[in-house]
Design an enzyme around this catalytic site. Structure first.
Site: not given
Lengths: 383, 383
Positions: B146, B179, B259, B378, B383
């Protein structure tokens, strides 16, 4: 006004030179009586700063004559020398005011692990004492600021008596209190047991539910001093309500000034089986970094709310959860609800409602978004 | 290599069109036997995605013929329709491979609360099945990414048998897994009870101790499939050790790709009274946002380590705590230790040792710093 709004109190705030930038850093609050009843609530962090260890002892008698507070150094993790410094500070205040040291509470805030410059602090006590005034509340509130951008005060006046207070804190806000120092004063005539009851009831639903970043300080202190100077003994409920109002107002001011925040987030948990469940769920949502980033990005990411709820032990069924963001029920029965495009996220205030559909209890936790500014401010704090 | 390093497995990874950008998003891993024993560990989040609910049922039999994984959508909080979609996906795989649907595990990752585009996913299953290959492990690992910047694979080869695997995950990493989707394969000949024991022992000290941001996913899944194709039944300890090695390696790869991270932080808790104490303290340190910001700023802020320890229920005395950062004991006996200027923080790896001086147990938690990049990534995810 703040701590000098109630009759019987004087205060001062000065620059003692503890802060290298020359800003005010020492505050003194004195209870001139006739009564000196007091109550205190302290951090539940097991690593407690020297002033907390000292003030916990002071409060055991239920009597406080004066509070001395410094910014520019937390005096935490400073070993026996740090405790001696706190003791010496209380002794100095006692000497200058002609009171007993055991009636002098001490509060410190700033960097952990650094000894206070006592050669500046002790002369500062004399300077502050010389400036004590019935109008000194504002200056005291200014002197306890660290990264606060504004000073925080609040006053509630009732029929013949008053509760007022000041607070500092801007980050490291968490349950069991936060790096907050709060001094509340009242001229109501009440004993320390009553003050204690009212103070604990108030902090439980105000400061304890302000959770900016989940980090708990070594120095949190909330003190309530009563002078009895009004000669009025209010009904307990009325008094407790006034204390709660002042605490609530100060708590809101802390959230609005949280480090780097761009959004103030009200997390309201409804229809919980128990109040404890509601608080646990509210805190889990309030501490979810991913959600806090999403709110910063004005993204009504309700999936992260559900993910946070799912980590708790509260009573709920996943397929009965509902979530509203700013009035739009974006999640219904654990799945997609109203169109997320309807959610207006432009304003600073964000209101999240989590409906557990498991009872009738409720709780509200206040938090902030997580921003790059928070990272910057806290990356550079001690360097 | 990854999931096809062990004999008896084929895999594929393709772009089914689930991701709007056209990147690979569908992977298939098939166990061609002769055995089809399997074990699985799933998220402990109570809000579980549809594929987790399905795969938990699949694993009850201890038999898995195939795993189908998609990125581009988590199929979490999607209600009865989401579960039907997972079921239909398993049915499609079963039909194409000529197996039973109840032997097909399903994994999904991506945004919560969005239904999968089944009109793209189901044809994708056919495409993937047509490309199944003994060399397909790499493509499968790529298709499950991802926000991962790299794909993650690991292989340990022993005397005649192999354990290999692939993982995805880059954030939202937390206890009870993260995750992360992980598929491990082996050609060792073992029953599902043995696989389960070895897998749980491995995840407990690897993935469960990777805590990037304290957030727990709705979709975490770690599967271990055994084909028995080597004809070798290794000793349990040797097998368990190989599984742990692969899990440890993949866990480290997840942390290194977290991240927005600029530092990989190893939090080692020593001299704890119990292993649980060590884990609790390590996790509290690893989750302290203020400390994570300080590390980002290359500031050896040991006060924040002590503050984090103080919030736990572990056995310790505050004045006996010691903390080393990158080999320098900056905190001794709860106070100032060696000169913090000696700490070299220039490198990506940061090693924090917290000595509780309360026993002989130890645990290590892996985390990252908190950065503005984490916030940016994040804030903009959905969006």
């Amino acid at each position: 006004m703040s701590v000098t709004a109630a009759k019987g109190f004087t205060a001062a705030g000065i620059a003692a030179g503890i802060k290298e930038n020359g800003n005010p850093d020492l505050a003194l609050v004195v209870n001139n009586g006739p009564r000196r009843a007091a109550a205190g609530v302290f951090t539940s962090n097991r690593v407690k700063a020297a002033p907390v260890l000292w003030s916990e002892q002071v409060l055991k008698s239920g009597q406080v004559s004066a509070v001395v507070l410094n910014s520019g150094g937390a005096n935490a993790c400073t070993g026996p020398k740090g405790f001696q410094d706190t003791h010496a500070t209380a002794e100095k205040v006692a000497e200058v005011l002609g009171r007993g040291a055991i009636e002098v509470a001490v509060c410190s805030t700033g960097l952990i692990g650094v000894l206070l410059p006592m050669d500046k602090l002790l002369p500062g006590v004399e300077t502050a004492a010389a400036q004590l005034s019935e109008h000194g509340g504002e200056k005291a509130a200014i002197a306890i600021k660290t990264t606060d951008t504004v000073h925080k005060t609040s006053v509630v006046t009732k029929d013949g008596w008053t509760v007022g207070g000041m607070a500092k804190g801007a980050g490291m806000l968490a349950p069991g209190l936060a790096t907050m120092l709060v001094v509340l004063t009242t001229d109501a005539e009440l004993d320390s047991a009553t003050l204690d009851k009212a103070l604990r009831a108030a902090t439980k639903v105000t400061f304890d539910r302000v959770d900016s970043d989940g980090c708990m300080s070594t120095n949190d202190t909330v003190l309530l001093l009563a002078s009895g100077a009004s000669g009025v003994t209010p009904e307990y409920e009325e008094f407790a309500d006034a204390v709660r109002q002042v605490c609530d107002d100060l708590g809101q001011q802390l959230i609005r000034d949280a480090e780097g925040a761009s959004k103030d987030i009200k997390v309201e948990v409804i229809n919980a089986a128990t109040e404890d469940d509601a608080v646990e769920v509210g805190r889990s949502i309030a501490r979810n970094n991913l959600l806090k980033c999403a709110i910063h990005g004005e993204d009504p990411n309700w999936g992260r709310v559900l993910s946070a709820i799912g980590t708790t032990s509260a009573a709920f069924e996943p397929d009965q959860l509902n979530v509203a963001i700013n009035g739009v029920w974006v999640c219904k029965n654990g799945g997609v609800g109203e169109d997320r495009e309807k959610v207006d996220m432009r304003y600073r205030e964000v209101h999240i409602v989590a409906d557990l559909a498991a009872g009738s209890q409720t709780a509200t936790i206040w938090t902030n978004d997580l921003t790059a500014d928070y990272v910057h401010e806290n990356s550079a704090y001690s360097s």
